[in-house]
Design an enzyme around this catalytic site. Structure first.
Site, PDB file in Angstrom:
ATOM      1  N   ASP A   1      45.768  39.886  38.192  1.00  0.00           N
ATOM      2  CA  ASP A   1      44.474  39.755  37.405  1.00  0.00           C
ATOM      3  C   ASP A   1      44.521  40.533  36.032  1.00  0.00           C
ATOM      4  OD1 ASP A   1      43.827  42.096  38.747  1.00  0.00           O
ATOM      5  OD2 ASP A   1      41.607  41.497  38.772  1.00  0.00           O
TER       6      ASP A   1
ATOM      7  N   SER B   1      43.233  39.035  42.434  1.00  0.00           N
ATOM      8  CA  SER B   1      44.048  40.394  41.795  1.00  0.00           C
ATOM      9  C   SER B   1      45.566  40.341  42.359  1.00  0.00           C
ATOM     10  CB  SER B   1      43.465  41.565  42.404  1.00  0.00           C
ATOM     11  OG  SER B   1      44.139  42.720  41.973  1.00  0.00           O
TER      12      SER B   1
ATOM     13  N   ASP C   1      44.183  44.024  35.608  1.00  0.00           N
ATOM     14  CA  ASP C   1      43.244  45.118  35.345  1.00  0.00           C
ATOM     15  C   ASP C   1      44.034  46.175  35.515  1.00  0.00           C
ATOM     16  OD1 ASP C   1      43.331  44.704  38.170  1.00  0.00           O
ATOM     17  OD2 ASP C   1      41.360  45.090  38.479  1.00  0.00           O
TER      18      ASP C   1
ATOM     19  N   ASP D   1      49.112  43.758  37.281  1.00  0.00           N
ATOM     20  CA  ASP D   1      49.045  43.014  38.382  1.00  0.00           C
ATOM     21  C   ASP D   1      48.435  41.664  38.219  1.00  0.00           C
ATOM     22  OD1 ASP D   1      46.286  43.607  37.861  1.00  0.00           O
ATOM     23  OD2 ASP D   1      45.955  43.737  39.978  1.00  0.00           O
TER      24      ASP D   1
HETATM   25 MG    MG Z   1      43.757  43.774  40.127  1.00  0.00          MG
END
Ligand code: MG
Length: 460
Positions: A245, A100, A247, A243
């Protein structure tokens, strides 16, 4: 038994705690778990933009193949893209290699269930148990899994978003967006989506690079200085950052104001409830009251959950909720899927702007303002339970306390705000959150109940 899975899968520094041996073992344990209910499980695997992705992807894939799972590599994709693929293409499970927003030396492994939601604690515990017992069940030589690649994930995902928003309405507005992918997993997806939505794009850090040369991949104000500056400079309609990754999404309004995640969360909740003539909106107990205010005012209901996006998603499914999410920019739109989805959030924010014919700053101005005071206090782990019990008990007769909520820690609703004392799962501390319309009052509330908790610790 040592725990592997934390709040967000397994994470660690590469080639220290997060190494190939661990990934291989996890792959074998994961496959052994899947094989219990399926003869030939199909597993999708994807990664974010980190340098160690291939190393971990190959190790975990080897473990899955050894147990007789078929593995399909979908390449570098946002976490919500992999989740969408698992759900839409009937995979038994998904693996996303990501850490992340953590610094570049980290990487991690996160599990996705067949319905596209993040693994529940129960599944993680079963896989951990197999891993620690090493009770792997390997396939015979004729039955090891097959490995293939599939390059259709990004198209499938983008089309999913385009089917879930009013494309023509957004296109008409020809929004100018400054997009900051932070060199992360959003890079191969979000610029294409924005083009399809008729946007003019000014790109910042839209080349994937696992060293994160642009900035740290947590979308905090201090990391988004370039975005904040760029939006008014090029007279854009909005700025959007993802961010590592992809999400979570964070927004900047047309004047260059950073919008905290609780505001964009409340804005989307408000319009979900308006659009659906009511309904249930779900968020953790830590979320600002601005969320509750706008949902209740527009005829909706609020359910507060424990902290953690898989829990929010699960409650949303069970309650047939119209919207949910966390105040860190993790927004969940059930019309797309039950997980945090940054690209969907960006499309949705533009849809809300277009439908209301308003700028982002005008829309955010409609969200009530609260002041939050966050602090922490030490508390030995073995005293956390008694502190929470005693606090709840002591304050039940207190006339200034309107309601006691023990969903996650102890949350006390007062007539001019609330306080939440939440025990950390990993450290011997309580996190103290207090909120009120007034800044000094928020601080006063936090200190009052912190002091009360300290007295309970001293007496026990
Ligand atoms: Mg994330």
């Amino acid at each position: 038994m040592t725990k592997l899975f934390g709040t967000n899968g397994i994470r660690g520094i590469v080639n220290e705690e997060m190494n190939c041996d661990l990934a291989l073992g996890i792959g074998k344990a994961w496959g052994t778990y899947l094989k219990k209910t399926n003869n030939r499980p199909k597993v999708a695997i994807g990664t974010d933009a980190r340098l160690s992705n291939h190393m971990l992807k190959n190790a975990i894939s080897a473990g899955l193949l050894a147990t007789g799972c078929d593995v399909v590599d979908v390449g570098m994709v946002p976490t919500p893209t992999l989740q969408y693929v698992v759900k839409e293409k009937d995979f038994e499970s998904g693996v996303i290699i990501t850490s992340s927003h953590n610094p570049p030396e980290f990487n991690g492994i996160k599990g996705i269930a067949a319905d596209g939601t993040e693994f529940s604690k129960d599944i993680e515990e079963e896989i951990e148990k197999i891993y620690f017992e090493q009770s792997y069940v390997l396939a015979g030589w004729k039955d090891v899994g097959s490995f293939s690649t599939w390059d259709g994930a990004i198209d499938l995902y983008i089309n999913g978003i385009l089917n879930a928003v009013d494309v023509e309405l957004i296109k008409e507005k020809q929004y100018h967006v400054v997009l900051d992918c932070g060199n992360g997993a959003g890079c191969p997806v979000t610029p294409i989506l924005l083009e399809k939505l008729g946007c003019k794009i000014t790109k910042l850090y839209c080349e994937p690079d696992g060293t994160f040369p642009g900035h740290n991949s947590e979308p905090l104000p201090e990391n988004l200085a370039d975005l904040i500056k760029k939006v008014p400079e090029v007279s854009a309609d909005l700025g959007a950052a993802q961010d590592g990754d992809a999400d979570r999404a964070i927004f900047v309004d047309e004047k260059g104001n950073y919008i905290w995640g609780d505001k964009s969360l409340a804005l989307c909740a408000k319009f979900a409830v308006i659009q659906k003539n009511g309904g249930i909106a779900v968020t953790p107990v830590t979320t600002s009251s601005c969320f509750d205010d706008v949902v209740l005012k527009n005829g909706g209901e609020v359910i507060h959950t424990m902290v953690g996006s898989p829990i929010v998603a699960r409650v949303m499914i069970d309650k047939n909720s119209v919207f949910g999410g966390e105040e860190n920019g993790g927004l969940i739109f059930p019309e797309m899927q039950y997980c945090r989805d940054s690209a969907m959030s960006i499309a949705k924010i533009m849809e809300i702007m277009a439908k209301n014919n308003k700028t982002l700053s005008e829309l955010i101005d409609t969200i009530p303002k609260y002041e939050v005071h966050k602090t922490k206090m030490p508390c030995p782990n073995d005293k956390k339970e008694i502190v929470m019990e005693t606090l709840a008990e002591q304050t039940k007769d207190d006339s200034s306390v309107l309601e006691v909520d023990e969903t996650d820690g102890v949350k006390l609703y007062l007539n001019d705000g609330w306080v939440l004392m939440r025990p950390s799962g990993t450290e011997p501390i309580f996190r103290v959150y207090a909120e009120s319309k007034d800044k000094s009052r928020a601080e006063e509330i936090a200190l009052t109940y912190k002091k009360m908790a300290e007295e309970i610790i001293n007496q026990n």
